[in-house]
Design a protein around this motif. Structure first.
Motif, mmCIF file in Angstrom:
data_model
loop_
_atom_site.group_PDB
_atom_site.id
_atom_site.type_symbol
_atom_site.label_atom_id
_atom_site.label_comp_id
_atom_site.label_asym_id
_atom_site.label_seq_id
_atom_site.Cartn_x
_atom_site.Cartn_y
_atom_site.Cartn_z
ATOM 1 N N PRO A 1 0.871 -1.175 0.332
ATOM 2 C CA PRO A 1 -0.129 -0.031 0.243
ATOM 3 C C PRO A 1 0.838 1.379 -0.190
ATOM 4 O O PRO A 1 1.977 1.132 0.749
ATOM 5 C CB PRO A 1 -0.620 -0.137 1.072
ATOM 6 N N PHE A 2 0.415 2.150 -0.722
ATOM 7 C CA PHE A 2 0.904 3.541 -1.010
ATOM 8 C C PHE A 2 1.802 3.791 -0.040
ATOM 9 O O PHE A 2 2.707 4.913 0.486
ATOM 10 C CB PHE A 2 0.168 4.304 -1.943
ATOM 11 N N LYS A 3 0.718 3.846 1.141
ATOM 12 C CA LYS A 3 1.132 4.846 2.903
ATOM 13 C C LYS A 3 1.492 3.868 3.875
ATOM 14 O O LYS A 3 2.223 4.143 4.816
ATOM 15 C CB LYS A 3 -0.544 4.573 3.786
ATOM 16 N N MET A 4 2.416 2.707 3.369
ATOM 17 C CA MET A 4 3.024 2.119 4.125
ATOM 18 C C MET A 4 4.399 1.903 3.282
ATOM 19 O O MET A 4 5.683 2.176 4.005
ATOM 20 C CB MET A 4 3.550 0.892 4.045
ATOM 21 N N LYS A 5 5.020 3.003 1.970
ATOM 22 C CA LYS A 5 5.862 2.855 1.698
ATOM 23 C C LYS A 5 7.425 3.707 2.146
ATOM 24 O O LYS A 5 7.886 3.284 2.182
ATOM 25 C CB LYS A 5 6.038 3.390 -0.275
ATOM 26 N N HIS A 6 6.525 4.397 2.335
ATOM 27 C CA HIS A 6 7.687 5.458 3.218
ATOM 28 C C HIS A 6 7.910 4.758 4.726
ATOM 29 O O HIS A 6 9.041 4.972 5.283
ATOM 30 C CB HIS A 6 6.972 7.101 3.706
ATOM 31 N N PHE A 7 7.242 4.106 5.464
ATOM 32 C CA PHE A 7 7.595 3.352 6.787
ATOM 33 C C PHE A 7 8.294 2.493 6.054
ATOM 34 O O PHE A 7 9.132 2.416 6.825
ATOM 35 C CB PHE A 7 6.069 3.300 7.088
ATOM 36 N N LEU A 8 7.841 2.035 5.200
ATOM 37 C CA LEU A 8 9.447 0.542 4.971
ATOM 38 C C LEU A 8 9.925 0.746 4.503
ATOM 39 O O LEU A 8 11.147 1.012 4.512
ATOM 40 C CB LEU A 8 8.454 -0.622 3.341
ATOM 41 N N HIS A 9 10.261 2.523 3.992
ATOM 42 C CA HIS A 9 12.102 2.556 3.554
ATOM 43 C C HIS A 9 12.396 3.285 4.259
ATOM 44 O O HIS A 9 13.953 2.264 4.834
ATOM 45 C CB HIS A 9 11.637 3.883 3.060
ATOM 46 N N ASN A 10 11.682 3.398 6.014
ATOM 47 C CA ASN A 10 12.797 3.795 7.202
ATOM 48 C C ASN A 10 13.387 3.006 7.558
ATOM 49 O O ASN A 10 13.922 2.879 8.315
ATOM 50 C CB ASN A 10 11.884 4.678 7.708
ATOM 51 N N LEU A 11 12.052 1.676 7.641
ATOM 52 C CA LEU A 11 12.133 0.570 8.458
ATOM 53 C C LEU A 11 13.560 -0.474 8.027
ATOM 54 O O LEU A 11 14.302 -0.997 8.609
ATOM 55 C CB LEU A 11 10.863 -0.556 8.467
ATOM 56 N N LYS A 12 13.782 0.371 6.387
ATOM 57 C CA LYS A 12 14.684 -1.080 5.323
ATOM 58 C C LYS A 12 16.057 0.106 5.877
ATOM 59 O O LYS A 12 17.130 -1.009 6.701
ATOM 60 C CB LYS A 12 14.726 -0.422 3.749
ATOM 61 N N GLU A 13 16.550 1.129 6.487
ATOM 62 C CA GLU A 13 16.786 1.842 6.346
ATOM 63 C C GLU A 13 17.490 1.644 8.276
ATOM 64 O O GLU A 13 18.347 1.096 8.236
ATOM 65 C CB GLU A 13 17.351 3.351 6.564
ATOM 66 N N ASN A 14 16.707 1.159 9.145
ATOM 67 C CA ASN A 14 17.106 1.015 10.679
ATOM 68 C C ASN A 14 16.964 -0.440 10.868
ATOM 69 O O ASN A 14 18.158 -0.926 11.624
ATOM 70 C CB ASN A 14 15.669 1.045 11.289
#
Length: 209
Positions: free
Chosen positions: A152-165
């Motif tokens: 979902p589009f609303k998760m893409k920014h969240f996943l991007h930050n999660l991948k970095e973490n």
């Protein structure tokens, strides 16, 4: 390798694992493959994959529900490098991180990284050699890939930050689990046996298995 060395190496391997994988006792005991087998058998005996899978990520990444699954240590061919009385080993490991949020189905992130450990023999004031465990750490090129389709589009920014973490935090957690195990494996070896294997490896003139 002379027969006494072969016997010592075989006994070491059988001690590390009472039921070695098929064909281990019949395998050609060259120096580098023997050291790689020692690492493999030791990590299997101490259930390194289970220890990685049991790492708690909630406190480290502060997310709703994260679980490590499908841990795989690539023990089929562990690269090793040698120089005089120094050697290093490179272990590839892969696993999935399953993320569960209240507003979305599970999302899976596949993570792969390489862990490098170095060792050398050092003489004391009486000329006796001791094993020194050097740096053991993951290489900086940690790869995190989202496996779930149609995020979902609303998760893409969240996943991007999660991948970095994940790339910043999880490698250190893995190091804390695996590095002490590798160090303990080589500390259990007789120094003369280890020196003989290193000398034979250097004589072979090869850096890779």
């Amino acid at each position: 390798m002379h027969s006494p060395w072969r016997l010592l190496v075989l006994l070491t391997l059988l001690t590390l694992h009472k039921q070695p994988w098929p064909g281990l006792a019949q395998a050609h005991l060259d120096s580098k493959s023997t050291l790689a087998r020692i690492i493999t058998q030791g990590l299997m005996k101490h259930k390194a994959e289970d220890q990685i899978q049991s790492i708690r990520l909630l406190d480290s990444l502060n997310n709703s529900s994260l679980n490590i699954t499908n841990v795989q240590l690539d023990c089929a061919g562990i690269p090793m490098s040698f120089h005089k009385e120094w050697f290093s080993t490179n272990i590839l490991l892969e696993f999935d991180i399953e993320l569960t949020l209240s507003f979305n189905n599970s999302t899976v992130l596949h993570t792969s990284m390489s862990l490098v450990a170095e060792f050398w023999l050092e003489k004391d004031e009486y000329g006796r050699r001791d094993l020194v465990v050097g740096q053991c750490c993951t290489e900086p090129n940690v790869l995190v890939t989202v496996l779930t389709e149609a995020v979902p589009f609303k998760m893409k920014h969240f996943l991007h930050n999660l991948k970095e973490n994940i790339g910043k935090t999880v490698p250190h957690l893995v190091e804390n689990q695996v590095c002490p195990l590798i160090g303990d494996l080589f500390r259990q070896l007789d120094v003369k046996l280890l020196k003989g294997l290193m000398e034979q490896a250097a004589a072979d003139g090869l850096d890779q298995l």
